[in-house]
Enzyme design. Structure first.
Site, PDB file in Angstrom:
ATOM      1  N   SER A   1       0.799  -1.230   0.000  1.00  0.00           N
ATOM      2  CA  SER A   1       0.000   0.000   0.000  1.00  0.00           C
ATOM      3  C   SER A   1       0.827   1.273   0.000  1.00  0.00           C
ATOM      4  CB  SER A   1      -0.945   0.004   1.203  1.00  0.00           C
ATOM      5  OG  SER A   1      -0.182  -0.090   2.392  1.00  0.00           O
TER       6      SER A   1
ATOM      7  N   HIS B   1       1.635   4.041   7.141  1.00  0.00           N
ATOM      8  CA  HIS B   1       1.047   4.895   6.108  1.00  0.00           C
ATOM      9  C   HIS B   1       1.403   6.348   6.346  1.00  0.00           C
ATOM     10  CE1 HIS B   1      -2.376   1.986   4.671  1.00  0.00           C
ATOM     11  NE2 HIS B   1      -1.192   1.666   4.206  1.00  0.00           N
TER      12      HIS B   1
ATOM     13  N   ASP C   1      -7.595   5.773   5.295  1.00  0.00           N
ATOM     14  CA  ASP C   1      -7.586   4.589   6.140  1.00  0.00           C
ATOM     15  C   ASP C   1      -8.802   4.421   7.033  1.00  0.00           C
ATOM     16  OD1 ASP C   1      -3.980   4.603   6.761  1.00  0.00           O
ATOM     17  OD2 ASP C   1      -5.182   3.841   5.090  1.00  0.00           O
TER      18      ASP C   1
END
Lengths: 117, 146
Positions: free
Chosen positions: A30, A69, A95
């Protein structure tokens, strides 16, 4: 002997970086092409406020596996408490789908560290 | 090797430039959940070629609206981002509406002035990441919803 030295180095790293888990391995795609599966990241958790653009490692309540992230939204309140929204660079959406039920933001206590390199 | 790479990166002195224009406020409303939201169209141009060295894997760039409200001392909302994989793509000009929703925590956006800050994060092939930004001031939202 080897195991003991490894443990000492690990604990030393924990002390120096101030993070529970000073080194993490990237598990998903990701954050590609920046980070690929298998990449090793060094983390550091300072008292500096969390700002947009930083790459953070966080745990979702009730989930075992930490997520790495980027912070895309920051709302910092007068008292210093901060609400943060994250997103994987390679993901289409933010998210919120990954957070716990009803959770809209991450707070500082969810965040284990910042990726520094 | 990480250390050598990072040290060599310290010797380069990059000089990126950027310019943003807000062309139009497409709409501006208060949502049913109580938060303000605005949609805008912008021109974003930048030259980040000087950030690239032999050790650069990619540059992550994003434009954030940054402002203060009575309830929050700082708000940073990313409006657009992109990944620059190579120096050839580092000089760009785009015309776009905000990629991510510009939503406040509350209804504090009417007449609000804000900065548009272009941030970049340089991810090296190996070694320490570094980041910087250019702050562009002087933007403001309409006094009333539309």
């Amino acid at each position: 002997m080897i195991v003991t030295s490894a443990l000492i180095i690990w604990k030393g790293l924990m002390c120096i970086t101030g993070s529970e888990s000073p080194v993490v391995v990237v598990l998903s795609g990701s954050m590609e092409p920046g980070f690929k599966r298998g990449d090793i990241l060094f983390l550091h958790m300072s008292k500096e406020p969390i700002r947009a653009g930083e790459i953070v490692v966080f745990n979702v309540d009730g989930r075992e596996i930490p997520i790495v992230h980027r912070v895309i939204k920051v709302h910092e309140h007068e008292d210093g408490e901060v609400d943060v929204l994250t997103k994987g660079d390679n993901n289409f959406g933010d998210d919120r789908l990954l957070y716990a039920q009803g959770q809209m933001w991450l707070q500082r206590h969810h965040i284990m560290g910042r990726a520094v390199g | 090797m990480c250390a050598i790479a990072s040290i060599s990166d310290n010797f380069s002195s990059p000089s990126p430039t950027s310019q943003v224009q807000v062309l139009n406020i497409n709409w501006f409303r208060n949502k049913p959940d109580g938060d303000d939201e605005v949609s805008m169209t912008m021109n974003i141009s930048a030259d980040l070629q000087s950030l690239f060295t032999w050790n650069t894997k990619q540059v992550f760039v994003f434009l954030a609206a940054e402002y203060e409200t009575p309830q929050n001392s700082l708000n940073q909302v990313s409006l657009w981002d992109g990944i620059i994989p190579a120096k050839e793509h580092a000089k760009f000009y785009i015309h776009t509406t905000n990629k991510y929703r510009f939503v406040d925590q509350g209804s504090n956006l009417r007449g609000r002035d804000f900065n548009l800050t272009l941030h970049w994060h340089v991810m090296p092939k190996t070694g320490k990441m570094f980041a910087d930004k250019i702050v562009m001031t002087g933007f403001y939202l309409p006094q009333s919803y539309r």
